[in-house]
Structures are given as structure tokens and as C-alpha cells.
Design an enzyme around this catalytic site. Structure first.
Site, PDB file in Angstrom:
ATOM      1  N   GLU A  26      75.866-110.858 -91.510  1.00 36.96           N
ATOM      2  CA  GLU A  26      76.376-109.807 -92.403  1.00 36.96           C
ATOM      3  C   GLU A  26      76.679-110.301 -93.818  1.00 36.96           C
ATOM      4  O   GLU A  26      76.865-109.505 -94.730  1.00 36.96           O
ATOM      5  CB  GLU A  26      77.625-109.156 -91.790  1.00 36.96           C
ATOM      6  CG  GLU A  26      78.871-110.045 -91.688  1.00 36.96           C
ATOM      7  CD  GLU A  26      78.903-110.957 -90.455  1.00 36.96           C
ATOM      8  OE1 GLU A  26      77.824-111.237 -89.900  1.00 36.96           O
ATOM      9  OE2 GLU A  26      80.004-111.398 -90.068  1.00 36.96           O
ATOM     10  N   GLY A  38      85.749-113.717 -85.065  1.00 37.17           N
ATOM     11  CA  GLY A  38      87.215-113.692 -85.041  1.00 37.17           C
ATOM     12  C   GLY A  38      87.742-115.102 -85.114  1.00 37.17           C
ATOM     13  O   GLY A  38      87.017-116.063 -84.855  1.00 37.17           O
ATOM     14  N   LYS A  98      83.959 -96.909 -99.889  1.00 38.56           N
ATOM     15  CA  LYS A  98      84.033 -96.514-101.295  1.00 38.56           C
ATOM     16  C   LYS A  98      82.652 -96.214-101.897  1.00 38.56           C
ATOM     17  O   LYS A  98      82.461 -95.212-102.572  1.00 38.56           O
ATOM     18  CB  LYS A  98      84.716 -97.631-102.081  1.00 38.56           C
ATOM     19  CG  LYS A  98      84.960 -97.287-103.530  1.00 38.56           C
ATOM     20  CD  LYS A  98      86.411 -97.065-103.778  1.00 38.56           C
ATOM     21  CE  LYS A  98      86.665 -96.576-105.183  1.00 38.56           C
ATOM     22  NZ  LYS A  98      88.026 -96.053-105.324  1.00 38.56           N
ATOM     23  N   CYS A 109      79.200-114.810 -83.729  1.00 38.48           N
ATOM     24  CA  CYS A 109      80.186-115.886 -83.742  1.00 38.48           C
ATOM     25  C   CYS A 109      81.149-115.754 -82.555  1.00 38.48           C
ATOM     26  O   CYS A 109      80.731-115.872 -81.417  1.00 38.48           O
ATOM     27  CB  CYS A 109      80.898-115.899 -85.098  1.00 38.48           C
ATOM     28  SG  CYS A 109      81.732-117.461 -85.397  1.00 38.48           S
ATOM     29  N   TYR A 110      82.432-115.441 -82.793  1.00 38.75           N
ATOM     30  CA  TYR A 110      83.360-115.289 -81.662  1.00 38.75           C
ATOM     31  C   TYR A 110      82.817-114.255 -80.664  1.00 38.75           C
ATOM     32  O   TYR A 110      82.918-114.423 -79.445  1.00 38.75           O
ATOM     33  CB  TYR A 110      84.744-114.834 -82.149  1.00 38.75           C
ATOM     34  CG  TYR A 110      85.749-114.680 -81.020  1.00 38.75           C
ATOM     35  CD1 TYR A 110      86.571-115.734 -80.659  1.00 38.75           C
ATOM     36  CD2 TYR A 110      85.851-113.478 -80.311  1.00 38.75           C
ATOM     37  CE1 TYR A 110      87.480-115.609 -79.616  1.00 38.75           C
ATOM     38  CE2 TYR A 110      86.752-113.337 -79.262  1.00 38.75           C
ATOM     39  CZ  TYR A 110      87.569-114.404 -78.924  1.00 38.75           C
ATOM     40  OH  TYR A 110      88.455-114.278 -77.893  1.00 38.75           O
ATOM     41  N   HIS A 167      76.614-115.877 -89.308  1.00 39.06           N
ATOM     42  CA  HIS A 167      77.013-114.531 -89.755  1.00 39.06           C
ATOM     43  C   HIS A 167      75.876-113.811 -90.484  1.00 39.06           C
ATOM     44  O   HIS A 167      75.650-114.064 -91.662  1.00 39.06           O
ATOM     45  CB  HIS A 167      78.239-114.629 -90.664  1.00 39.06           C
ATOM     46  CG  HIS A 167      79.477-114.993 -89.925  1.00 39.06           C
ATOM     47  ND1 HIS A 167      80.280-114.060 -89.313  1.00 39.06           N
ATOM     48  CD2 HIS A 167      80.025-116.196 -89.642  1.00 39.06           C
ATOM     49  CE1 HIS A 167      81.280-114.661 -88.701  1.00 39.06           C
ATOM     50  NE2 HIS A 167      81.145-115.964 -88.887  1.00 39.06           N
ATOM     51  N   ASP A 173      87.820 -91.048-105.946  1.00 35.74           N
ATOM     52  CA  ASP A 173      88.006 -90.475-104.614  1.00 35.74           C
ATOM     53  C   ASP A 173      88.475 -89.021-104.666  1.00 35.74           C
ATOM     54  O   ASP A 173      87.904 -88.156-104.005  1.00 35.74           O
ATOM     55  CB  ASP A 173      88.995 -91.312-103.795  1.00 35.74           C
ATOM     56  CG  ASP A 173      88.618 -92.781-103.807  1.00 35.74           C
ATOM     57  OD1 ASP A 173      87.433 -93.075-104.080  1.00 35.74           O
ATOM     58  OD2 ASP A 173      89.493 -93.624-103.575  1.00 35.74           O
ATOM     59  N   SER A 174      89.514 -88.758-105.458  1.00 30.79           N
ATOM     60  CA  SER A 174      90.004 -87.377-105.481  1.00 30.79           C
ATOM     61  C   SER A 174      88.980 -86.463-106.142  1.00 30.79           C
ATOM     62  O   SER A 174      88.857 -85.291-105.783  1.00 30.79           O
ATOM     63  CB  SER A 174      91.370 -87.284-106.152  1.00 30.79           C
ATOM     64  OG  SER A 174      91.285 -87.534-107.525  1.00 30.79           O
ATOM     65  N   SER A 175      88.200 -86.977-107.086  1.00 30.35           N
ATOM     66  CA  SER A 175      87.169 -86.158-107.718  1.00 30.35           C
ATOM     67  C   SER A 175      86.103 -85.757-106.710  1.00 30.35           C
ATOM     68  O   SER A 175      85.652 -84.611-106.680  1.00 30.35           O
ATOM     69  CB  SER A 175      86.477 -86.915-108.852  1.00 30.35           C
ATOM     70  OG  SER A 175      87.407 -87.326-109.804  1.00 30.35           O
ATOM     71  N   GLY A 222      90.450 -90.015-110.732  1.00 31.76           N
ATOM     72  CA  GLY A 222      89.790 -91.167-110.105  1.00 31.76           C
ATOM     73  C   GLY A 222      88.621 -90.692-109.248  1.00 31.76           C
ATOM     74  O   GLY A 222      88.459 -89.494-109.014  1.00 31.76           O
TER      75      GLY A 222
END
Ligand code: XMP
Length: 517
Positions: free
Chosen positions: A176, A59, A373, A86-87, A174, A232-234, A230
Site C-alpha cells: 500500500e 500491526g 477527503k 505483514c502482521y 507493504h 467538506d461543508s461546501s 471549507g
């Protein structure tokens, strides 16, 4: 029996780092479920959540600052393994009686991690020295009792610390980010060796468990879903179709500003091939007459968003009482709305398929709420969505309307459609479609002089926009090969009547945006 995909989970407490979502993605990539909650989650809430381990994110604050976000200290008494990053590490150290101080210079960038005196389970399997990514202004200068340094760098004598007895670990760097190549190993050591997770979170088990849940919730009722074509809706549509078959009614609205052949392709794939219960509404004339003469980008967005809602409502009205509405909300949208930072500033209002008015009073089904996603894409693959749809580049809800500068007319639309399809075709042929975030054409209805054959022409300009990006928030213009740019220009000028000039947009975001409007 479907496995309980949430049986083991990691809790990530967010102290505001730009990398918090990345931590979650890394954990999920290792097939362990995790969720991000704000740093101020109470000990009671953590107990109820019952995580196998807790990660405290980084952070921007200083632990000793006035407005520093603090962890409920009782959380450290739960006997749950903790990894502070980190933080997060500094916060843990302070809470347990250690010391954190400002360094003279901010340490930012690559550093060499050197081994400590003894092997440590968090760092098991790493070779030293090991490259790590640092980004901090404070550092730990005094350890709480029970802690020892397990790795250091030249600038950070306490680059990794541990109290193995109480199962607390902290890293100043970090793990990640990709600039810490051993980061995956470190996170895996934490979630598997230290927290004892097994890796139950697979998209196949996600599908099984969701299908069961959807069936239970929906019973014999109907669900309506706006299909945009698109990803997501598919994926939402396919998942619900698998769960409840024709009780799912998909509505696909042609808003008149779709890409070339799009309406036909969506109908073929979802209606004919995948056999979804699909209602196609050709509302293109309605949309185009509302857009007539409108040049302001925000007005275009509002008109298209509102008109979509009207058409969708009318269509739903024809179907009688429908109890549920399915939407493709993804996990980042959910985090955005709960994060202590609050939603990021709105620069352009986005009107996506699915944002419906409250008076419709439908209960929401958002099966992708827990997914990133890429996980949504994986679910799509598992459900048989063709790769070409899975990998589809994002396309804005207001469609080609915000890629025609100035008024949207049938003539301009026809020009842009042709130019756009050439861009997509050539980028695909060059094998670049997947590595480019978005590639498209923009119609700049400014006339410029040209010469074709023996004749002087006075025609419009097409701008090509191709960008690379990780999340659409920032972007860089793609360094497309010159011969590809040459082909694009040749084909557009030769094949699209009304265009005599092609330019390439070399602006990054910021300060530019991805779309021109
Ligand atoms: P900008 O232009 O803001 O775009 O850099 C970021 C991403 O969002 C898409 N975009 C939209 N999507 N409705 C949408 O559904 C909109 O009004 C809209 N405007 C931009 C854009 O294509 C890019 O992926």
C-alpha cells in the site's frame, strides 16, 4: 436505476497498522468500495457484511505475544479470498498451523523481491527483482499445509506466500505504500483477478445513489447546514441542494475572524452563482466582543465554538421546526471513533462547524461519512464546485483568532488579514498553492525596531508559516524559493501598515504544531 455502489466491497480488518487507511485509499482508488473494521469482527458479522475479499492489515504486535490481537478463526473458513499484509499474513499463517518467529534484526526499508518458482496471480505482471517496502520484526518460518512461497527477499525467505486452492495470500512487505512501486498492481490483482470485483465505486455513482437516498429519507422536511466555506461543508451543501433544492437551508456565520473578502466570496458563490438557499448572519461584533482581551488559545477556541452554537441555534429557531442537520463528517473521523486504538490524544480542542448540542435534537445527515477527503473533493468537482474551492487549503474553525498571538483586536485583525491575503496571493502566483498543505501569516504583536525612509520605526512582526503534509498529523516546513520569500517580505512590509519585520517559521510538526496557537 442507479447502480448499487456497495454491491461489491472489500473488508479491511485493522490490526493497528499506521498504513491501514492507506490500504483503504488504494482499494478505493481502484474504484472498489471498502471499509475498515476492527480486527475482532466476528465471523457472523463478516458473513452479514458479505465482502468479495478480506485484507488483514499490518500491526505493531507480535502474533505470539500475550496481548496480540487475533482474528476470529472461523473467518478463514468462509471461502472468501484473504490477503494478509505483514502482521495480517503472520496472523493467518499462525491460525492455519504455520510458524512465525522473531528475527534477529528488525527489517525496515527497501528490499528486493525475487520471483518464486512459478507464476502467481497475485504477482502477475510484475518484473523481478521488484522493489518492496518492509517493516517488521517477525517473519514466517513455517508454512501451513497447502501454502507455498511465491516470492522471497534475501532477508525474508517467505516474502509472499499463497494457498491458491483456498485463495489465501500473504505478503510480508507493504504493497500500500509508495515505496512499493508494484503495490498497486498487487492490490489490483487481488481485488480484480482474485476477488472478481469490477470497479463500480465512482464518485458519479456515489452522487446518484446518495441523491436518491437523501430524497427518500428527507421527504418534504427541511434540512439545515452550517456552511463554512471549507471543502467538506461546501460539498455537503451542494449534494443536498442537488437532492432537495430549497428544502436545504444553509447558514453561513461571519464570526469576525474570517479572511479578507471571505464573507462576500461565500455569499457570491453559494447564494448568487449556485443559487443555494443561503442565510448570511453577520455576528462579527458579537464574536469580537466576547473575544475582547482574551489571550489564552484554548479560551479563544471555546468562546468561538460556543458562540457559533448560540448563533446557529438562534438562526435555526427563526426557521420553525427543522428535522435534519447536515454535517461534513468524513470517513477518517468515523474510523477514528470505531478503531480499537481509540481516538488519538487530543492536543488542541477543535471546534468545527457542525458540532451542535444534543438538545437541538436534530437527526444527522452525513453524506460524506463513507468518503476520504480526496473522494469528497472529487464529488465537489462533479457537482460543479469551482476548482479553487475544491483545492482550498484547510482553515481552522477559530479562524484568524488563533493566528493573532495575544488579544484579538480590530486593528490586529486588519493587519493579519492584509498580510494573509498577500501570502496566499504570492504562493498562488508562484504556482505552489496546491502542493503546499497550508500557507498563512501569523501576527506576532511584539514590537521591533526598524527603519523606513529616514525614520526609525517600532512595529510588529509577521511570521509566515508554509508547510507540506499528507494529512495534517505531521508536517514539514516548505522549502519556499528565496526570491518568493523575498517578495513576501517586501510586499508585507511595504503594504501592511504596522509591520516592519517578516520572519519565516522553519519548525516541523512535531515538535511544533501547524498553527501557532
Ligand atoms: P495543528 O495546529 O494542531 O493543526 O498542528 C492541525 C490542523 O488542524 C487545524 N486546526 C484547527 N481546525 N479548529 C479547526 O477546525 C481548530 O481549533 C483548529 N486548530 C488547528 C490546522 O489549521 C491544521 O490544518
Amino acid at each position: 436505476m442507479t447502480p448499487d455502489i456497495h454491491a461489491e466491497k472489500i473488508l479491511i480488518l485493522d490490526f493497528g497498522s499506521q498504513y491501514t487507511q492507506l490500504i483503504a485509499r488504494r482499494v478505493r482508488e481502484s474504484k472498489v468500495y471498502c471499509e475498515i473494521y476492527p480486527y475482532n469482527m466476528t465471523v457472523e458479522q463478516v458473513k452479514t457484511y458479505a465482502p468479495a475479499g478480506i485484507i488483514l492489515s499490518g500491526g505493531p504486535a507480535s502474533t505470539y505475544g500475550d496481548k496480540a490481537p487475533h482474528l476470529d478463526p472461523a473467518i478463514l473458513g468462509l471461502e472468501i479470498p484473504v490477503l494478509g499484509i505483514c502482521y495480517g499474513m503472520q496472523e493467518m499463517v499462525i491460525q492455519l498451523g504455520g510458524k512465525v518467529e522473531r528475527t534477529r534484526e528488525r527489517e525496515f526499508g527497501k528490499a528486493e523481491l525475487l520471483a518464486g518458482d512459478r507464476p502467481d496471480p497475485l504477482l502477475a505482471g510484475l518484473d523481478f527483482p521488484q522493489q518492496v517496502w518492509m517493516s517488521h520484526g517477525d517473519r514466517v518460518t513455517g508454512l501451513p499445509s497447502g501454502f507455498e512461497v511465491v516470492a522471497r527477499t534475501d532477508n525474508a525467505p517467505a516474502a509472499a506466500v499463497a494457498d491458491a486452492e483456498r485463495r489465501f495470500w500473504g505478503v510480508q512487505f507493504h504493497p500500500e505504500v509508495i515505496h512499493t512501486p508494484g503495490g498497486r498492481r498487487i492490490l489490483d490483482n487481488f481485488i480484480f483477478t482474485i476477488c472478481g470485483c469490477h470497479g463500480l465505486w465512482t464518485m458519479k455513482s456515489f452522487i446518484d445513489s446518495n441523491i436518491e437516498e437523501i430524497r427518500k429519507r428527507v421527504g418534504k422536511e427541511k434540512v439545515i447546514c452550517g456552511l463554512s466555506g471549507g471543502v467538506d461543508s461546501s460539498v455537503v451543501a451542494l449534494l443536498l441542494h442537488r437532492a432537495i433544492g430549497s428544502q436545504l437551508i444553509c447558514v453561513f456565520v461571519n464570526n469576525g475572524v474570517l479572511r479578507k473578502n471571505e464573507a462576500e466570496e461565500v455569499q457570491q458563490l453559494f447564494g448568487e452563482k449556485l443559487k443555494l438557499n443561503l442565510r448570511y448572519v453577520d455576528a462579527s461584533e458579537r464574536f469580537l466582543s466576547r473575544l475582547d482581551g482574551v489571550t489564552d488559545p484554548e479560551k479563544k477556541r471555546k468562546i468561538i465554538g460556543n458562540e457559533f452554537i448560540r448563533v446557529f441555534e438562534e438562526e435555526a429557531g427563526k426557521l420553525g421546526k427543522i428535522r435534519f442537520l447536515a454535517q461534513g463528517t468524513l470517513y477518517p473521523d468515523v474510523i477514528e471513533s470505531v478503531s480499537f486504538k481509540g481516538p488519538s490524544a487530543v492536543i488542541k480542542s477543535h471546534h468545527n462547524v457542525g458540532g451542535l448540542p444534543e438538545h437541538m435534537q436534530m437527526e444527522l445527515i452525513e453524506p460524506l461519512r463513507e468518503l476520504f477527503k480526496d473522494e469528497g473533493r472529487e464529488v465537489g468537482r462533479e457537482l460543479g464546485l469551482p476548482e479553487q474551492m475544491v483545492k482550498r487549503q484547510p482553515f481552522p474553525g477559530p479562524g484568524l483568532a488563533i493566528r493573532i498571538i495575544g488579544a484579538v483586536t480590530p486593528e490586529r485583525l486588519a493587519i493579519l488579514r492584509e498580510a494573509d491575503s498577500i501570502v496566499v496571493e504570492e504562493i498562488t502566483k508562484a504556482g505552489l498553492y496546491d502542493e503546499i498543505w497550508q500557507a498563512f501569516a501569523v501576527l506576532v504583536p511584539v514590537k521591533t525596531v526598524g527603519v523606513m525612509g529616514d525614520e526609525r520605526t517600532y512595529e510588529k512582526v509577521i511570521a509566515i508559516r508554509a508547510i507540506t503534509s499528507v494529512d495534517g498529523m505531521t508536517a514539514d516546513w516548505a522549502r519556499l524559493p528565496h526570491d518568493l520569500l523575498g517578495r513576501l517580505s517586501n510586499r508585507i512590509i511595504n503594504e501592511v501598515h504596522g509591520v516592519n519585520r517578516v520572519v519565516y517559521d522553519i519548525s516541523s510538526k512535531p515538535p511544533g504544531t501547524i498553527e501557532w496557537e
